[in-house]
Design a protein around this motif. Structure first.
Motif, short mmCIF file in Angstrom:
data_model
loop_
_atom_site.label_atom_id
_atom_site.label_comp_id
_atom_site.label_asym_id
_atom_site.label_seq_id
_atom_site.Cartn_x
_atom_site.Cartn_y
_atom_site.Cartn_z
N SER A 31 48.66 55.41 38.76
CA SER A 31 49.03 54.20 38.03
C SER A 31 49.97 53.29 38.82
CB SER A 31 49.68 54.57 36.69
OG SER A 31 48.83 55.38 35.93
N GLY A 32 50.94 53.87 39.50
CA GLY A 32 51.88 53.05 40.27
C GLY A 32 51.16 52.21 41.32
N ALA A 33 50.24 52.86 42.05
CA ALA A 33 49.47 52.13 43.06
C ALA A 33 48.60 51.06 42.42
CB ALA A 33 48.62 53.11 43.87
N ILE A 34 48.01 51.38 41.26
CA ILE A 34 47.13 50.42 40.59
C ILE A 34 47.93 49.23 40.06
CG2 ILE A 34 45.59 50.14 38.61
CD1 ILE A 34 44.77 53.08 39.04
N PHE A 35 49.14 49.48 39.58
CA PHE A 35 49.99 48.37 39.16
C PHE A 35 50.30 47.46 40.35
CE2 PHE A 35 50.48 50.16 35.06
CZ PHE A 35 51.15 49.23 34.26
N GLY A 36 50.47 48.06 41.53
CA GLY A 36 50.70 47.26 42.73
C GLY A 36 49.50 46.41 43.08
N VAL A 37 48.29 46.95 42.91
CA VAL A 37 47.07 46.18 43.15
C VAL A 37 46.96 45.05 42.13
CG1 VAL A 37 44.55 46.29 43.24
CG2 VAL A 37 45.90 48.16 44.17
N GLY A 38 47.38 45.32 40.88
CA GLY A 38 47.38 44.28 39.86
C GLY A 38 48.33 43.15 40.21
N ALA A 39 49.51 43.49 40.71
CA ALA A 39 50.46 42.46 41.13
C ALA A 39 49.89 41.63 42.27
CB ALA A 39 51.77 43.12 41.56
N ALA A 40 49.17 42.27 43.18
CA ALA A 40 48.55 41.55 44.30
C ALA A 40 47.48 40.59 43.79
CB ALA A 40 47.95 42.54 45.28
N TYR A 41 46.73 41.01 42.80
CA TYR A 41 45.70 40.14 42.21
C TYR A 41 46.33 38.84 41.69
CZ TYR A 41 42.13 38.58 38.86
OH TYR A 41 41.23 37.84 38.16
N TYR A 42 47.46 38.97 41.02
CA TYR A 42 48.15 37.79 40.50
C TYR A 42 48.65 36.89 41.63
CZ TYR A 42 51.58 34.97 37.97
OH TYR A 42 52.29 33.93 37.45
N VAL A 43 49.29 37.48 42.64
CA VAL A 43 49.83 36.71 43.77
C VAL A 43 48.72 35.98 44.52
CG1 VAL A 43 50.97 36.90 46.02
CG2 VAL A 43 51.87 38.16 44.05
N LEU A 44 47.63 36.69 44.80
CA LEU A 44 46.54 36.09 45.56
C LEU A 44 45.83 34.99 44.76
CD1 LEU A 44 45.07 39.36 47.10
CD2 LEU A 44 46.33 37.58 48.32
N ALA A 45 45.70 35.19 43.46
CA ALA A 45 45.07 34.17 42.62
C ALA A 45 45.88 32.88 42.64
CB ALA A 45 44.92 34.69 41.19
N GLN A 80 42.68 33.21 32.91
CA GLN A 80 42.19 34.58 32.84
C GLN A 80 43.15 35.53 33.54
OE1 GLN A 80 38.23 35.12 34.32
NE2 GLN A 80 38.27 37.34 34.11
N VAL A 81 43.72 35.11 34.65
CA VAL A 81 44.66 35.95 35.39
C VAL A 81 45.90 36.22 34.55
CG1 VAL A 81 46.07 36.15 37.47
CG2 VAL A 81 43.82 35.05 37.59
N ASN A 82 46.39 35.20 33.84
CA ASN A 82 47.57 35.38 33.01
C ASN A 82 47.31 36.34 31.86
OD1 ASN A 82 49.18 33.66 34.54
ND2 ASN A 82 48.59 31.84 33.36
N ARG A 83 46.10 36.29 31.31
CA ARG A 83 45.76 37.25 30.25
C ARG A 83 45.74 38.67 30.80
NH1 ARG A 83 42.12 33.10 28.65
NH2 ARG A 83 40.40 34.10 29.80
N PHE A 84 45.24 38.80 32.01
CA PHE A 84 45.22 40.12 32.64
C PHE A 84 46.64 40.63 32.85
CE2 PHE A 84 45.91 42.25 36.72
CZ PHE A 84 45.29 43.46 36.46
N MET A 85 47.52 39.77 33.36
CA MET A 85 48.90 40.18 33.62
C MET A 85 49.62 40.51 32.32
SD MET A 85 49.35 40.48 36.79
CE MET A 85 51.12 40.78 36.73
#
Length: 308
Positions: A205-219, A228-233
């Motif tokens: 989960s910790g690593a996946i949360f990091g990937v999620g944070a990267a998704y937001y930054v890159l978007a 859609q990104v904000n809903r995901f976050m």
């Protein structure tokens, strides 16, 4: 004029007569050596030379473009294989879970850390020099014996990794993505150590949360539609709150912060010759910061002694 003097042969196959020249080097080439070009034909050597001179496509952060998220698939396979190993040998969880400070009794049972610990008990975890637990715990999950959530733990994590990884890996490239994943896992483990060193924590989960944070930054970096990104976050942060009741919120938050920091360094590094230096430097700096935090905490737990 002697007709034999006008016979031309392929430069790669001297025994084959031919009358076609490479449009690039003008050497004679036979049908086996002809390669279609925009105009005429080229020889194999010129085709290879041209391929080397073509600028390779790069991702936003400078990684190699890869349409197939191979690293994501490999990580999922590794997690599943480790889970199957857990089912076969449950003791693997105790041996490799993220534990900062624990006690192993003479009967082989695991106990909470007490300093000083009673006679016959031995230290367990990072306080006993088992530093590998900082990463190995991220590839373990709750065993099936933990009830419904035991199986749901790995299923939910792998589904999240499947969905997120296929978005983020092509945006970063394989090397950048793997670095982000591992540093996020490390960040989650270190925050667990600092805040809750007695907890035994497992999960990606910790690593996946990091990937999620990267998704937001890159978007945000590419100017994507953020609705859609904000809903995901929002969903990710909601799970961070809920996880305080059912699992390790410290690991989730640590992964989120580490992944966000790495993604920022990757996405906003100068797009010139310094980019790789800045990105590598940021990763090294994060490892140093996390390493120092871990050593200081373990030293504190062991009474100021130098941890092994």
């Amino acid at each position: 004029m002697d007709s034999e003097s006008t016979v031309t042969t392929c430069y790669r196959h001297p025994k084959v007569e031919c009358h076609v020249r490479c449009t690039r080097c003008e050497r004679f080439i036979c049908p086996d050596c002809m390669r279609e070009a925009a105009v005429g034909h080229q020889c194999p050597d010129c085709v290879k030379e041209g391929a080397r001179s073509v600028r390779q496509a790069r991702t936003l952060v400078g990684g190699r473009v890869s349409r197939v998220p191979v690293v994501t698939y490999v990580l999922i396979v590794v997690n599943v294989l480790v889970y199957l190993a857990e089912v076969a040998k449950p003791e693997i969880v105790d041996r490799f879970a993220m534990v900062g400070a624990g006690l192993l009794g003479p009967d082989g049972e695991h106990y909470l850390w007490v300093d000083p610990y009673p006679g016959g008990f031995g230290p367990e975890g990072l306080v006993d020099g088992e530093w590998y637990r900082l990463l190995t715990g991220a590839f373990l999950h709750l065993p099936p014996t933990e009830g419904t959530f035991g199986i749901a733990h790995i299923v939910m994590n792998m589904l999240a990794l499947w969905n997120l990884g296929r978005l983020v890996e092509p945006m970063l490239g394989r090397v950048h993505y793997l670095a982000l994943y591992l540093l996020s896992a490390l960040g989650g483990s270190v925050l667990v150590l600092v805040i809750a060193p007695e907890d035994a924590v497992v999960g990606a989960s910790g690593a996946i949360f990091g990937v999620g944070a990267a998704y937001y930054v890159l978007a945000r970096r590419v100017g994507a539609d953020m609705s859609q990104v904000n809903r995901f976050m929002a969903g990710l942060l909601l799970w961070l709150v809920i996880s305080a009741l059912v699992t390790s919120w410290e690991g989730h938050l640590g992964g989120l912060l580490a992944g966000g920091a790495v993604a920022l360094a990757f996405a906003y590094a100068p797009r010139d010759g310094r980019r790789t230096l800045v990105q590598v430097g940021a990763c090294v700096l994060l490892v140093v910061v996390l390493g120092v935090a871990a050593v200081v905490k373990v030293s504190e737990l062991t009474g100021g002694g130098i941890p092994r």
